[in-house]
Design a protein around this motif. Structure first.
Motif, PDB file in Angstrom:
ATOM      1  N   LYS A 201       1.377  -0.973   0.137  1.00 34.71           N
ATOM      2  CA  LYS A 201       0.306   0.179  -0.134  1.00 34.71           C
ATOM      3  C   LYS A 201       0.697   1.959   0.557  1.00 34.71           C
ATOM      4  O   LYS A 201       0.552   2.681  -0.509  1.00 34.71           O
ATOM      5  CB  LYS A 201      -1.108  -0.179   1.097  1.00 34.71           C
TER       6      LYS A 201
ATOM      7  N   THR B 119     -11.627 -14.977  -0.737  1.00 29.64           N
ATOM      8  CA  THR B 119     -12.307 -13.878  -0.266  1.00 29.64           C
ATOM      9  C   THR B 119     -13.736 -13.931   0.855  1.00 29.64           C
ATOM     10  O   THR B 119     -14.291 -14.744  -0.073  1.00 29.64           O
ATOM     11  CB  THR B 119     -12.594 -13.273  -1.793  1.00 29.64           C
TER      12      THR B 119
ATOM     13  N   ASN C 128     -16.228  -8.646   2.589  1.00 25.29           N
ATOM     14  CA  ASN C 128     -15.998  -7.257   2.372  1.00 25.29           C
ATOM     15  C   ASN C 128     -14.107  -7.791   2.505  1.00 25.29           C
ATOM     16  O   ASN C 128     -13.400  -6.382   2.123  1.00 25.29           O
ATOM     17  CB  ASN C 128     -16.184  -6.661   1.989  1.00 25.29           C
TER      18      ASN C 128
ATOM     19  N   ASP D 100      -7.173  -8.291   4.437  1.00 29.91           N
ATOM     20  CA  ASP D 100      -7.491  -6.940   3.704  1.00 29.91           C
ATOM     21  C   ASP D 100      -8.969  -6.706   3.553  1.00 29.91           C
ATOM     22  O   ASP D 100      -9.879  -7.075   2.873  1.00 29.91           O
ATOM     23  CB  ASP D 100      -7.115  -7.264   2.434  1.00 29.91           C
ATOM     24  N   TYR D 101      -9.176  -5.694   4.503  1.00 35.30           N
ATOM     25  CA  TYR D 101     -10.954  -5.333   4.479  1.00 35.30           C
ATOM     26  C   TYR D 101     -11.007  -3.938   3.365  1.00 35.30           C
ATOM     27  O   TYR D 101     -10.898  -2.817   4.069  1.00 35.30           O
ATOM     28  CB  TYR D 101     -11.913  -5.225   5.883  1.00 35.30           C
ATOM     29  N   HIS D 102     -11.612  -4.083   2.977  1.00 34.34           N
ATOM     30  CA  HIS D 102     -12.714  -3.107   1.642  1.00 34.34           C
ATOM     31  C   HIS D 102     -14.252  -2.619   2.158  1.00 34.34           C
ATOM     32  O   HIS D 102     -14.438  -2.613   2.399  1.00 34.34           O
ATOM     33  CB  HIS D 102     -13.044  -3.705   0.488  1.00 34.34           C
TER      34      HIS D 102
ATOM     35  N   THR E 143      -9.169   0.803   1.467  1.00 38.25           N
ATOM     36  CA  THR E 143      -9.019  -0.817   1.800  1.00 38.25           C
ATOM     37  C   THR E 143      -7.774  -0.098   3.237  1.00 38.25           C
ATOM     38  O   THR E 143      -7.127   0.269   3.719  1.00 38.25           O
ATOM     39  CB  THR E 143      -8.683  -1.291   0.938  1.00 38.25           C
ATOM     40  N   TRP E 144      -8.258  -1.186   4.544  1.00 42.81           N
ATOM     41  CA  TRP E 144      -8.080  -1.510   5.587  1.00 42.81           C
ATOM     42  C   TRP E 144      -7.051  -2.906   5.184  1.00 42.81           C
ATOM     43  O   TRP E 144      -7.761  -3.472   5.668  1.00 42.81           O
ATOM     44  CB  TRP E 144      -8.493  -1.256   6.630  1.00 42.81           C
ATOM     45  N   GLY E 145      -5.698  -2.387   6.005  1.00 49.54           N
ATOM     46  CA  GLY E 145      -5.231  -4.096   5.554  1.00 49.54           C
ATOM     47  C   GLY E 145      -4.293  -4.169   7.164  1.00 49.54           C
ATOM     48  O   GLY E 145      -3.773  -2.933   7.784  1.00 49.54           O
TER      49      GLY E 145
END
Length: 383
Positions: free
Chosen positions: A154, A190, A193, A226-228, A234-236
């Motif tokens: 990122k 996946t 999200n 990895d959360y969309h 996006t937060w990872g």
């Protein structure tokens, strides 16, 4: 010499073929297109090639020592990619990926343009496995680590970066599990999200860092998500564990190290903006700069990286877009070494027609070892 010229001619020929095709498509080139037909095994195969040629100039104020060749121009990471996807049944495919790094000045023996003892070529990645929309993707080999995919990538979006994150700052990112990890079994799927990733690190060969000691990974693993939060945000978060032995064959001393890296990052791309922020905590991972097996790694350290940029469309005179940006990082040891480094800079990227790109960056550095500021120009051609 004949072998080197033969390899060179093959690499140049491949670059010309792929480069010529990309003028029309400006994308990775599909040499064989998948279209499954009964009784035709080859119709199940999709084979694509691509790559990136990256000449670069780094001008560091002050004495840059063994990196002086970078002022003259060097290879900033040229690579060629080969991807195969073979349809098996339902939505299950076999996949294979190979990425070859090529140091063009070293290949041509251009003096003062590459590091001493630099290899002409290097294996960046090589893995194989299976993928399915239902069951996920399972691969084995040398590939990007879970930590890099979720956290490091990122903020790995400008050139003079990765100076404060775990991948690339340990003893060797290919061996310690943090970057392009060797002998790794990796799974990704996946759920809603969230992209969930996990890996297992098998024991690896010994790595010789050049100081008389030997590092050997015995095992490890990692977890990441990895959360969309939205289409743009996006937060990872990820954790990587490596168990390794450090050995001094001269004295017979050895020690087993439990290395942990924890990290989190955000990527936000609203409209024409690009924002990224990441940070990590490193336990028994960064080098203490001491040569004893008992104190080779620093107990605790941390690092952060950031970037903010705005893309401006042009669409004239061969210029598609340009993006001015600000970026920076900070690396600090908590114990076992008195060191910190802070970088802040400005840059601009020009995206041109036909896959060409030009980057310029100026970075102001403040560090315990009085490193100079950096002026950097990178030319890039992606196909």
């Amino acid at each position: 010499m004949l072998t080197k010229m033969r390899v060179l001619s093959q690499a140049v020929g491949l670059a010309l073929v792929m480069g010529g095709a990309s003028f029309a498509a400006n994308a990775e080139v599909t040499l064989i297109k998948q279209d499954p037909q009964a009784g035709d095994p080859l119709s199940r195969l999709n084979f694509t090639v691509g790559g990136s040629i990256r000449p670069q100039f780094n001008n560091l104020t002050g004495d840059d020592g063994k990196n002086a060749y970078k002022r003259n121009g060097f290879d900033g990471g040229t690579r060629f990619r080969f991807l195969a996807d073979y349809y098996l049944f339902d939505d299950v495919s076999w996949v294979g990926y190979y990425e070859l790094g090529v140091n063009i000045p070293a290949l041509f023996d251009w003096g003062n343009h590459y590091a001493a003892k630099a290899h002409d070529t290097s294996r960046r990645m090589l893995y194989t496995g299976f993928q399915s929309k239902t069951w996920g993707k399972l691969t084995f080999g040398q590939q990007n680590s879970v930590y890099y995919d979720v956290v490091g990538a990122k903020t790995d979006i400008w050139d003079y970066d990765m100076l404060a994150q775990a991948p690339g700052n340990g003893i060797n990112g290919d061996y310690d599990g943090s970057y392009r990890s060797r002998k790794m079994l990796k799974y990704k799927n996946t759920f809603g999200n969230a992209d969930v990733l996990a890996s297992y690190l098998f024991a690896d060969n010994e790595y010789l860092p050049g100081d008389g000691l030997r590092y050997k990974r015995q095992g490890g693993g990692s977890l990441g998500v990895d959360y969309h939060l939205s289409k743009e945000l996006t937060w990872g978060a990820a954790w990587n564990y490596t168990r390794a032995d450090m050995r001094n064959p001269g004295t017979g001393d050895d020690k087993t190290w439990n290395q942990n890296i924890y990290g989190t990052s955000l990527s936000w791309k609203p409209d024409s903006w690009t924002f990224s922020l990441g940070g990590g905590y490193y336990q028994n991972y960064l080098l203490s700069k001491k040569k004893g097996v008992d104190n080779y790694f620093a107990g605790d350290a941390w690092g952060i990286e950031y970037l903010a940029g705005y893309t401006i469309p042009v669409g004239n005179y061969g210029l598609k877009t340009f993006m001015p940006y600000v970026m920076g990082d900070r690396l600090e040891y908590v114990n076992d070494r008195d060191y910190q480094r802070i970088d802040n800079g400005v840059g601009i990227t020009f995206q041109l027609d036909y896959g060409f790109r030009v980057d310029y960056e100026h970075v102001f550095t403040s560090s315990s070892d009085n490193l100079g500021d950096m002026n950097l120009v990178r030319l890039r051609y992606d196909f």
